[in-house]
Design a protein around this motif. Sequence first.
Motif, PDB file in Angstrom:
ATOM      1  N   PHE A 142       0.818  -1.231   0.032  1.00 27.97           N
ATOM      2  CA  PHE A 142      -0.112   0.042   0.082  1.00 27.97           C
ATOM      3  C   PHE A 142       0.668   1.108   0.150  1.00 27.97           C
ATOM      4  CE2 PHE A 142      -2.712  -3.368   1.573  1.00 27.97           C
ATOM      5  CZ  PHE A 142      -3.951  -3.192   0.811  1.00 27.97           C
ATOM      6  N   PHE A 143       1.823   1.384   1.051  1.00 27.16           N
ATOM      7  CA  PHE A 143       2.698   2.569   0.939  1.00 27.16           C
ATOM      8  C   PHE A 143       3.769   2.616  -0.126  1.00 27.16           C
ATOM      9  CE2 PHE A 143       0.394   3.791   4.794  1.00 27.16           C
ATOM     10  CZ  PHE A 143       0.132   4.896   4.738  1.00 27.16           C
ATOM     11  N   SER A 144       4.353   1.595  -0.481  1.00 29.38           N
ATOM     12  CA  SER A 144       5.485   1.651  -1.335  1.00 29.38           C
ATOM     13  C   SER A 144       4.964   1.895  -2.708  1.00 29.38           C
ATOM     14  CB  SER A 144       6.225   0.382  -1.134  1.00 29.38           C
ATOM     15  OG  SER A 144       7.059   0.137   0.074  1.00 29.38           O
ATOM     16  N   SER A 145       3.872   1.148  -2.894  1.00 30.08           N
ATOM     17  CA  SER A 145       3.197   1.448  -4.228  1.00 30.08           C
ATOM     18  C   SER A 145       2.652   2.679  -4.433  1.00 30.08           C
ATOM     19  CB  SER A 145       2.023   0.492  -4.224  1.00 30.08           C
ATOM     20  OG  SER A 145       0.983   0.595  -3.262  1.00 30.08           O
ATOM     21  N   LEU A 146       2.157   3.261  -3.321  1.00 37.77           N
ATOM     22  CA  LEU A 146       1.488   4.771  -3.711  1.00 37.77           C
ATOM     23  C   LEU A 146       2.703   5.774  -3.884  1.00 37.77           C
ATOM     24  CD1 LEU A 146      -0.923   6.675  -2.673  1.00 37.77           C
ATOM     25  CD2 LEU A 146      -0.050   6.664  -0.475  1.00 37.77           C
ATOM     26  N   SER A 147       3.704   5.569  -2.927  1.00 32.78           N
ATOM     27  CA  SER A 147       4.945   6.454  -3.194  1.00 32.78           C
ATOM     28  C   SER A 147       5.363   6.240  -4.425  1.00 32.78           C
ATOM     29  CB  SER A 147       5.982   6.287  -2.172  1.00 32.78           C
ATOM     30  OG  SER A 147       6.957   7.056  -2.286  1.00 32.78           O
ATOM     31  N   PHE A 148       5.700   4.828  -5.019  1.00 27.31           N
ATOM     32  CA  PHE A 148       6.112   4.369  -6.230  1.00 27.31           C
ATOM     33  C   PHE A 148       5.436   5.252  -7.498  1.00 27.31           C
ATOM     34  CE2 PHE A 148       6.172   1.443  -9.897  1.00 27.31           C
ATOM     35  CZ  PHE A 148       7.660   1.407 -10.177  1.00 27.31           C
ATOM     36  N   LEU A 149       4.050   5.244  -7.455  1.00 22.58           N
ATOM     37  CA  LEU A 149       3.289   5.587  -8.670  1.00 22.58           C
ATOM     38  C   LEU A 149       3.340   7.000  -8.571  1.00 22.58           C
ATOM     39  CD1 LEU A 149       0.324   2.981  -8.304  1.00 22.58           C
ATOM     40  CD2 LEU A 149       2.121   3.195 -10.120  1.00 22.58           C
ATOM     41  N   LYS A 150       3.234   7.645  -7.517  1.00 24.10           N
ATOM     42  CA  LYS A 150       3.040   9.129  -7.451  1.00 24.10           C
ATOM     43  C   LYS A 150       4.498   9.721  -7.834  1.00 24.10           C
ATOM     44  CE  LYS A 150      -0.456  10.499  -4.196  1.00 24.10           C
ATOM     45  NZ  LYS A 150      -0.999  11.326  -3.152  1.00 24.10           N
ATOM     46  N   GLY A 151       5.606   9.310  -7.118  1.00 24.04           N
ATOM     47  CA  GLY A 151       6.939   9.671  -7.011  1.00 24.04           C
ATOM     48  C   GLY A 151       7.750   9.350  -8.519  1.00 24.04           C
ATOM     49  N   ASP A 152       8.024   8.153  -8.281  1.00 21.87           N
ATOM     50  CA  ASP A 152       9.325   7.405  -9.305  1.00 21.87           C
ATOM     51  C   ASP A 152       8.391   7.502 -10.624  1.00 21.87           C
ATOM     52  OD1 ASP A 152      11.264   7.043  -7.275  1.00 21.87           O
ATOM     53  OD2 ASP A 152       9.970   5.324  -6.426  1.00 21.87           O
ATOM     54  N   MET A 153       7.197   7.042 -10.743  1.00 20.97           N
ATOM     55  CA  MET A 153       6.496   6.780 -11.875  1.00 20.97           C
ATOM     56  C   MET A 153       5.726   8.079 -12.556  1.00 20.97           C
ATOM     57  SD  MET A 153       7.512   3.892 -13.134  1.00 20.97           S
ATOM     58  CE  MET A 153       8.903   4.152 -12.427  1.00 20.97           C
ATOM     59  N   ARG A 154       5.763   9.324 -11.581  1.00 23.74           N
ATOM     60  CA  ARG A 154       5.161  10.476 -12.098  1.00 23.74           C
ATOM     61  C   ARG A 154       3.770  10.376 -12.566  1.00 23.74           C
ATOM     62  NH1 ARG A 154       9.201  14.023 -11.578  1.00 23.74           N
ATOM     63  NH2 ARG A 154       8.268  15.465 -12.451  1.00 23.74           N
ATOM     64  N   LEU A 155       3.008   9.788 -12.020  1.00 22.09           N
ATOM     65  CA  LEU A 155       1.505   9.624 -12.442  1.00 22.09           C
ATOM     66  C   LEU A 155       0.783  10.931 -11.739  1.00 22.09           C
ATOM     67  CD1 LEU A 155       2.138   6.813 -13.442  1.00 22.09           C
ATOM     68  CD2 LEU A 155       0.052   6.002 -12.624  1.00 22.09           C
ATOM     69  N   ASP A 156      -0.105  11.225 -12.425  1.00 17.06           N
ATOM     70  CA  ASP A 156      -1.109  12.013 -11.820  1.00 17.06           C
ATOM     71  C   ASP A 156      -1.406  11.767 -10.432  1.00 17.06           C
ATOM     72  OD1 ASP A 156      -3.287  14.466 -12.165  1.00 17.06           O
ATOM     73  OD2 ASP A 156      -4.188  12.816 -11.792  1.00 17.06           O
ATOM     74  N   GLU A 157      -1.426  12.564  -9.550  1.00 23.02           N
ATOM     75  CA  GLU A 157      -1.784  12.126  -8.051  1.00 23.02           C
ATOM     76  C   GLU A 157      -3.073  11.821  -7.691  1.00 23.02           C
ATOM     77  OE1 GLU A 157      -0.422  15.403  -5.561  1.00 23.02           O
ATOM     78  OE2 GLU A 157       1.573  15.175  -6.187  1.00 23.02           O
ATOM     79  N   THR A 158      -4.105  12.532  -8.413  1.00 21.74           N
ATOM     80  CA  THR A 158      -5.581  12.096  -8.323  1.00 21.74           C
ATOM     81  C   THR A 158      -5.718  10.610  -8.840  1.00 21.74           C
ATOM     82  OG1 THR A 158      -6.217  14.351  -8.272  1.00 21.74           O
ATOM     83  CG2 THR A 158      -7.923  12.673  -8.722  1.00 21.74           C
ATOM     84  N   THR A 159      -5.246  10.386 -10.139  1.00 14.19           N
ATOM     85  CA  THR A 159      -5.381   9.208 -10.710  1.00 14.19           C
ATOM     86  C   THR A 159      -4.867   7.925  -9.686  1.00 14.19           C
ATOM     87  OG1 THR A 159      -5.071  10.045 -12.873  1.00 14.19           O
ATOM     88  CG2 THR A 159      -4.747   7.537 -12.633  1.00 14.19           C
ATOM     89  N   VAL A 160      -3.678   8.332  -9.220  1.00 17.95           N
ATOM     90  CA  VAL A 160      -3.076   7.308  -8.281  1.00 17.95           C
ATOM     91  C   VAL A 160      -4.005   6.884  -7.117  1.00 17.95           C
ATOM     92  CG1 VAL A 160      -1.405   6.677  -6.659  1.00 17.95           C
ATOM     93  CG2 VAL A 160      -0.604   7.741  -8.841  1.00 17.95           C
ATOM     94  N   GLU A 161      -4.740   8.133  -6.608  1.00 18.32           N
ATOM     95  CA  GLU A 161      -5.609   7.841  -5.274  1.00 18.32           C
ATOM     96  C   GLU A 161      -6.717   7.129  -5.913  1.00 18.32           C
ATOM     97  OE1 GLU A 161      -5.828  12.000  -4.148  1.00 18.32           O
ATOM     98  OE2 GLU A 161      -3.873  12.016  -3.239  1.00 18.32           O
ATOM     99  N   VAL A 162      -7.376   7.235  -6.976  1.00 21.99           N
ATOM    100  CA  VAL A 162      -8.445   6.650  -7.303  1.00 21.99           C
ATOM    101  C   VAL A 162      -7.963   5.006  -7.667  1.00 21.99           C
ATOM    102  CG1 VAL A 162     -10.031   6.069  -9.277  1.00 21.99           C
ATOM    103  CG2 VAL A 162      -9.556   8.524  -8.442  1.00 21.99           C
ATOM    104  N   ILE A 163      -6.765   4.812  -8.219  1.00 16.80           N
ATOM    105  CA  ILE A 163      -6.291   3.332  -8.121  1.00 16.80           C
ATOM    106  C   ILE A 163      -6.072   2.905  -7.043  1.00 16.80           C
ATOM    107  CG2 ILE A 163      -4.304   2.110  -8.877  1.00 16.80           C
ATOM    108  CD1 ILE A 163      -3.870   4.308 -11.205  1.00 16.80           C
ATOM    109  N   MET A 164      -5.491   3.605  -5.909  1.00 16.22           N
ATOM    110  CA  MET A 164      -5.297   2.831  -4.877  1.00 16.22           C
ATOM    111  C   MET A 164      -6.613   2.657  -3.841  1.00 16.22           C
ATOM    112  SD  MET A 164      -2.095   2.252  -4.683  1.00 16.22           S
ATOM    113  CE  MET A 164      -1.977   1.721  -2.970  1.00 16.22           C
ATOM    114  N   LEU A 165      -7.671   3.487  -4.094  1.00 13.39           N
ATOM    115  CA  LEU A 165      -8.961   3.310  -3.741  1.00 13.39           C
ATOM    116  C   LEU A 165      -9.690   2.067  -4.181  1.00 13.39           C
ATOM    117  CD1 LEU A 165     -11.518   4.307  -1.868  1.00 13.39           C
ATOM    118  CD2 LEU A 165     -12.035   5.793  -4.141  1.00 13.39           C
TER     119      LEU A 165
END
Length: 550
Positions: free
Chosen positions: A271-294
């Motif tokens: 949950f946390f590593s994947s959240l940080s990985f997608l938002k930070g390293d992969m530079r995905l849109d932050e809202t998109t990442v939050e919807v995916i994680m939800l």
Amino acid sequence: MAEATAEAQALADREPSASEIRLVVGASSAGTIFEWYDFFIYGTLAYILKDAFYNVDDPTLGLLLVWSTFAVGFAFRPIGAILFGFLGDRLGRKYTFLVTVTLMGIATAGVGFIPTVDQIGIVAPIIVIILRVLQGLALGGEYGGAAIYVAEHAPPDKRGFYTSFIQASVVGGFVLSIIVVLACRLIIPEDDFIAWGWRVPFLLSILLLVISLWMRFKLSESPVFKAMKEAGETSGNPFIESFTYPGNKKRIFVALFGVAGILTTIWYSAFFSSLSFLKGDMRLDETTVEVIMLIAGGISMAFYIVVGKWSDRIGRKKPIIIGALATLALIFPIFWGMGSLANPGLAEAAERNPVVVTGQQCVTDPFAELFDREQSDCGKVLGSLRASGVAYTVAEGDTLGVTVSGEPVAMEAGWLDDTAARTSGLQAALTQSGFDFTRQIPPMTSLIGIIALLLAVGMLSALTYGSVAALLSEMFPPRIRYSSMSIPYHIGAGYLGGFLPLISGIIVASTGNVYSGLWYTWGVVAFGVVVAWWGLKDGPPKDFEDDVTT
């Protein structure tokens, strides 16, 4: 066998009705969701809090400082486990976790009132640290109380099923934190959310605290604790007895490394590593990442309940061993897959146009700015590339240089002394070679693939976590159960798991490889599976049995 017999007799004499069980499970689970929401909202908003509470130029350092403060809460969880475990075994399960949920709600709401570092300077992060300490103390008492409370109400043949709702509620707290953040982003304009709107999720804790207290005040004390108290069998000093009770040292060791170490590192990777990985390293849109994680987190909650119920039939050991071994085999491929789906252009550009950095002392010191240490020129360049999510290789050389596909990148004057200018300049140069540093929104097929991979790692977490509340309750004698299960659980969760985002971040910052932090998870799980294989009992679940031979 006296304690096991007394426990079974207590449940037989006063077996809760179906409606009472629903209230016990529902109120305990809701309180757990709210309390973990309070703890996780800090991590969910990490990318905003690094600027609100830390005045540093290096974005990687800012994020590491946020994860450091996040880890502080975990560091104090074992102390909370000792304190509230003592109270829970001496005074009762119910009132102890009423205290913990109150402390957590007040500490979380307090974060929403703290002025920013621009307003009060270093006092801001100091206050945050103090509140995180209070949160850690509260959480150290919460999990054991809720898990034991449900376990001691449940019939033995349904203990894994009923307690699995507590496990699912931990994910529920993470999901609720994302729901609240998304709702705030929808209602509050982005600039306002970054400026002040991030406080709203913290202040919401006041409302959640009122609801949680109202629900938990309706509960009665555990029948097992009642029976022990009436018989005068409660422990005089649960902490001391946890280490002197026959066989308990081995049980605590197994619970720490063979249970808590495995489940917590997998959980935070999922949950946390994947959240940080997608938002930070992969530079995905932050809202998109939050919807995916939800979506992934919400679906994953069901896995914990399925595994908990399954463990009532096959035992607690098998799911943990299966999940741990599968993690060793799949954790790297899952994250590689997410990376290729999330931002394939970044990986393809790095493969087509390899970046090579030459120079002397080509190592990064992520804490150089914090401790006023001199970062090497090469280290500064590596830090900017790392913050941009760019993979690179290092070659020793007499002079500092960066090449892309063998072509040198012109280093502008002043880059080495200005972090922002250096990072933006390198990104501009690399953009001409096909690198794309804009926030990405992958196509729907890729998003579905990322969700599927998150569900896979969510299943790994469920296998190693879904039956744990029942397992730990059954491992330890009732008179010292609150203390004996809370101490190893929160040492494992507090140090092995809670420091995972920080340790992984340091590994990645030092190596420049966005996947290298996963080796920490792999190592802890590898050691844990050996301990679990050796120390956990196989076969159908059983109530605690005295074992004076171990």
